[in-house]
Design a protein around this motif. Sequence first.
Motif, PDB file in Angstrom:
ATOM      1  N   PRO A 257       0.802  -1.231   0.000  1.00 60.52           N
ATOM      2  CA  PRO A 257       0.000   0.000   0.000  1.00 60.52           C
ATOM      3  C   PRO A 257       0.827   1.270   0.000  1.00 60.52           C
ATOM      4  CG  PRO A 257      -0.063  -1.037   2.164  1.00 60.52           C
ATOM      5  CD  PRO A 257       0.625  -2.004   1.248  1.00 60.52           C
ATOM      6  N   HIS A 258       2.146   1.205   0.300  1.00 59.31           N
ATOM      7  CA  HIS A 258       2.905   2.453   0.393  1.00 59.31           C
ATOM      8  C   HIS A 258       3.048   3.141  -0.965  1.00 59.31           C
ATOM      9  CE1 HIS A 258       6.475  -0.116  -0.681  1.00 59.31           C
ATOM     10  NE2 HIS A 258       6.838   0.986  -1.305  1.00 59.31           N
ATOM     11  N   HIS A 259       2.936   2.385  -2.063  1.00 60.52           N
ATOM     12  CA  HIS A 259       2.982   3.018  -3.385  1.00 60.52           C
ATOM     13  C   HIS A 259       1.802   3.977  -3.568  1.00 60.52           C
ATOM     14  CE1 HIS A 259       6.251   0.462  -4.784  1.00 60.52           C
ATOM     15  NE2 HIS A 259       5.593  -0.600  -4.353  1.00 60.52           N
ATOM     16  N   LEU A 260       0.621   3.529  -3.140  1.00 59.83           N
ATOM     17  CA  LEU A 260      -0.570   4.355  -3.245  1.00 59.83           C
ATOM     18  C   LEU A 260      -0.457   5.592  -2.360  1.00 59.83           C
ATOM     19  CD1 LEU A 260      -3.335   4.429  -4.618  1.00 59.83           C
ATOM     20  CD2 LEU A 260      -4.241   3.084  -2.723  1.00 59.83           C
ATOM     21  N   GLY A 261       0.043   5.398  -1.150  1.00 58.48           N
ATOM     22  CA  GLY A 261       0.240   6.543  -0.264  1.00 58.48           C
ATOM     23  C   GLY A 261       1.254   7.521  -0.813  1.00 58.48           C
ATOM     24  N   ALA A 262       2.301   7.014  -1.499  1.00 59.29           N
ATOM     25  CA  ALA A 262       3.327   7.888  -2.064  1.00 59.29           C
ATOM     26  C   ALA A 262       2.760   8.769  -3.165  1.00 59.29           C
ATOM     27  CB  ALA A 262       4.483   7.044  -2.605  1.00 59.29           C
ATOM     28  N   VAL A 263       1.936   8.195  -4.029  1.00 57.95           N
ATOM     29  CA  VAL A 263       1.317   8.993  -5.088  1.00 57.95           C
ATOM     30  C   VAL A 263       0.373  10.033  -4.481  1.00 57.95           C
ATOM     31  CG1 VAL A 263      -0.248   8.920  -7.075  1.00 57.95           C
ATOM     32  CG2 VAL A 263       1.583   7.231  -6.869  1.00 57.95           C
TER      33      VAL A 263
ATOM     34  N   SER B  31       5.269   6.995   6.737  1.00 63.25           N
ATOM     35  CA  SER B  31       6.233   5.918   6.906  1.00 63.25           C
ATOM     36  C   SER B  31       7.434   6.143   5.994  1.00 63.25           C
ATOM     37  CB  SER B  31       5.580   4.578   6.578  1.00 63.25           C
ATOM     38  OG  SER B  31       5.257   4.495   5.200  1.00 63.25           O
ATOM     39  N   ALA B  32       8.558   5.481   6.316  1.00 61.88           N
ATOM     40  CA  ALA B  32       9.784   5.643   5.526  1.00 61.88           C
ATOM     41  C   ALA B  32       9.573   5.196   4.087  1.00 61.88           C
ATOM     42  CB  ALA B  32      10.925   4.848   6.164  1.00 61.88           C
ATOM     43  N   GLU B  33       8.780   4.136   3.873  1.00 62.21           N
ATOM     44  CA  GLU B  33       8.540   3.642   2.519  1.00 62.21           C
ATOM     45  C   GLU B  33       7.741   4.649   1.699  1.00 62.21           C
ATOM     46  OE1 GLU B  33       7.863   2.020   5.271  1.00 62.21           O
ATOM     47  OE2 GLU B  33       9.093   0.189   5.273  1.00 62.21           O
ATOM     48  N   VAL B  34       6.696   5.226   2.302  1.00 61.26           N
ATOM     49  CA  VAL B  34       5.888   6.231   1.600  1.00 61.26           C
ATOM     50  C   VAL B  34       6.731   7.454   1.259  1.00 61.26           C
ATOM     51  CG1 VAL B  34       3.990   7.875   1.883  1.00 61.26           C
ATOM     52  CG2 VAL B  34       3.682   5.490   2.557  1.00 61.26           C
ATOM     53  N   GLU B  35       7.521   7.926   2.228  1.00 63.19           N
ATOM     54  CA  GLU B  35       8.317   9.128   1.991  1.00 63.19           C
ATOM     55  C   GLU B  35       9.346   8.930   0.890  1.00 63.19           C
ATOM     56  OE1 GLU B  35      11.507  11.938   4.370  1.00 63.19           O
ATOM     57  OE2 GLU B  35       9.792  11.112   5.478  1.00 63.19           O
ATOM     58  N   ALA B  36      10.024   7.795   0.864  1.00 66.96           N
ATOM     59  CA  ALA B  36      11.052   7.556  -0.146  1.00 66.96           C
ATOM     60  C   ALA B  36      10.459   7.545  -1.555  1.00 66.96           C
ATOM     61  CB  ALA B  36      11.759   6.227   0.133  1.00 66.96           C
ATOM     62  N   SER B  37       9.322   6.886  -1.734  1.00 67.87           N
ATOM     63  CA  SER B  37       8.696   6.832  -3.049  1.00 67.87           C
ATOM     64  C   SER B  37       8.111   8.190  -3.442  1.00 67.87           C
ATOM     65  CB  SER B  37       7.598   5.759  -3.065  1.00 67.87           C
ATOM     66  OG  SER B  37       8.148   4.470  -2.926  1.00 67.87           O
ATOM     67  N   ALA B  38       7.527   8.904  -2.486  1.00 64.82           N
ATOM     68  CA  ALA B  38       6.961  10.218  -2.777  1.00 64.82           C
ATOM     69  C   ALA B  38       8.050  11.199  -3.194  1.00 64.82           C
ATOM     70  CB  ALA B  38       6.211  10.750  -1.564  1.00 64.82           C
ATOM     71  N   ARG B  39       9.238  11.072  -2.627  1.00 60.90           N
ATOM     72  CA  ARG B  39      10.359  11.945  -2.989  1.00 60.90           C
ATOM     73  C   ARG B  39      10.735  11.745  -4.468  1.00 60.90           C
ATOM     74  NH1 ARG B  39      13.921  14.455   0.597  1.00 60.90           N
ATOM     75  NH2 ARG B  39      12.931  13.291   2.290  1.00 60.90           N
ATOM     76  N   VAL B  40      10.765  10.508  -4.909  1.00 63.08           N
ATOM     77  CA  VAL B  40      11.046  10.218  -6.319  1.00 63.08           C
ATOM     78  C   VAL B  40       9.993  10.858  -7.213  1.00 63.08           C
ATOM     79  CG1 VAL B  40      11.147   8.370  -8.046  1.00 63.08           C
ATOM     80  CG2 VAL B  40      12.299   8.086  -5.839  1.00 63.08           C
ATOM     81  N   TYR B  41       8.737  10.737  -6.821  1.00 59.45           N
ATOM     82  CA  TYR B  41       7.628  11.302  -7.587  1.00 59.45           C
ATOM     83  C   TYR B  41       7.776  12.817  -7.741  1.00 59.45           C
ATOM     84  CZ  TYR B  41       2.772  12.401  -8.875  1.00 59.45           C
ATOM     85  OH  TYR B  41       1.644  12.866  -9.513  1.00 59.45           O
ATOM     86  N   VAL B  42       8.043  13.496  -6.647  1.00 58.73           N
ATOM     87  CA  VAL B  42       8.122  14.964  -6.673  1.00 58.73           C
ATOM     88  C   VAL B  42       9.299  15.438  -7.516  1.00 58.73           C
ATOM     89  CG1 VAL B  42       8.503  17.017  -5.255  1.00 58.73           C
ATOM     90  CG2 VAL B  42       6.959  15.220  -4.461  1.00 58.73           C
ATOM     91  N   LEU B  43      10.471  14.848  -7.322  1.00 59.82           N
ATOM     92  CA  LEU B  43      11.672  15.307  -8.033  1.00 59.82           C
ATOM     93  C   LEU B  43      11.615  14.998  -9.526  1.00 59.82           C
ATOM     94  CD1 LEU B  43      14.444  14.382  -5.432  1.00 59.82           C
ATOM     95  CD2 LEU B  43      13.519  16.652  -5.973  1.00 59.82           C
ATOM     96  N   THR B  44      10.766  14.079  -9.918  1.00 58.65           N
ATOM     97  CA  THR B  44      10.568  13.816 -11.342  1.00 58.65           C
ATOM     98  C   THR B  44       9.527  14.761 -11.935  1.00 58.65           C
ATOM     99  OG1 THR B  44      11.085  11.473 -11.009  1.00 58.65           O
ATOM    100  CG2 THR B  44       9.941  12.062 -13.045  1.00 58.65           C
ATOM    101  N   ARG B  45       8.389  14.860 -11.280  1.00 63.02           N
ATOM    102  CA  ARG B  45       7.275  15.589 -11.877  1.00 63.02           C
ATOM    103  C   ARG B  45       7.489  17.101 -11.905  1.00 63.02           C
ATOM    104  NH1 ARG B  45       0.870  15.504 -10.113  1.00 63.02           N
ATOM    105  NH2 ARG B  45       0.273  17.069 -11.655  1.00 63.02           N
TER     106      ARG B  45
END
Length: 439
Positions: free
Chosen positions: A43-49, A122-136
């Motif tokens: 579920p952390h992928h969904l939270g990251a988006v 959570s650490a998993e959500v934050e790490a994936s969300a960081r990738v999303y932001v720096l790309t978009r």
Amino acid sequence: MIAGSAEHHRAVWRLSVPIILSNLSVPLLGAVDTAVVGHLPEPHHLGAVALGSMVFNFIYWGFGFLRMGTGGLTAQAHGAGDSGEVRAAVARGLILAGAIALVTVAAQGPIVFLVFEAVEASAEVEASARVYVLTRIWGAPAALSIYVILGWFLGMQNTRATLYVQLWMNGLNIVLDVVFVVGFEWGVFGVALATVIAEFAGLGLALWLMRGALREIAGRLDWARVRSRRRMRMTLGLNADIFVRTVCLVFAFAWFTAQGARLGDVLLAANAVLMNFQLFMAHGLDGFAHAAQAMVGRAVGAGDRAELRAAIRVSSFWAAVTASGLVLVYGVAGPGIVALLTGIEDVRNAAGAYLPWAAAMPALSVAAFQLDGIFLGATLGRQMRNMMIVSVAAYLALCALLIPAWGNHGLWFAFAAFMALRGVTLGAAYPAVRRSIPG
């Protein structure tokens, strides 16, 4: 049927239908984003988006004045028959959009730092969300410029152009989502990259369509008028008021997401799923709000009080009818929609528990959306700003009182009350609309 000529009813639908169709592609894109990552194992992928999208709600919705201000000013210039100002309004908007985009891209480091200092996840959500932001974030120049051009098309009552741009951009984004996430297995990075590519493709089409529309308008761009201090002050003043209003609105949505994150990954994901209901509703009702903006702005520019009254009555009637239909659809089809958006059983069960709040939201929100369009057409930014501040203050107070006692139900109660209060407070300020045309 509500009083108003057949031509007024036709005008509302002529303006609204392309906007509704184009706007519905936006939450459809959000639903696809949710679906492609919602069927990944964790579920952390969904939270990251959800968190990454929250960042761009601040950035892009915060600068939504580029569309709203340009639309109102262009509609009034169009109603007054001032072709020189019609051209100058979009030029000023594009200059402002370019400057904001450059600052946004340059400030990506501080933006990421501030966001993840403020939001608990959570650490998993934050790490994936960081990738999303720096790309978009690299799509900012295209996204903000599109805001200006779509606002200009709205003010010119050329909503078909808006439809073409949105369908092309969001349709391409959906295709790339599937290719990058399902095909290439790029996960959250693939979702963000798909959006950036689609935004630049959308800008290319928007510029091409605008070039064709400008050829049909008499005269040439007058740079002296673009640089006019009086016009620039008026533009910046209106945009500043809309900016404050919009930042408050985006903050309210971001606060909702942040409070959900504090309640755990499952509730964060469930709220993200249900927010797709809100987005579908918002973009649907926005069609009538945009029609009201264009028609009210033209009436104000022409100084026609009878036209102003008719535009408000007819557009508001159809907005209310549509909101009632959405309540019915959500009430009947809501569980099935949730099941389409996520295959994670815990998230489905949690979303089902809070679904009645999402189903009631169109009825609670319709007045706010419609009055937003009316006030934008009349370029009454100060009143919009002040009423939004009052509504957000009440929302935060309700969150503080209700979340400790009722948890996620308290959060949804406060959010529902916030949407209703927006309509109530703008209704109290409505006499300023009538005064926008002297006499």
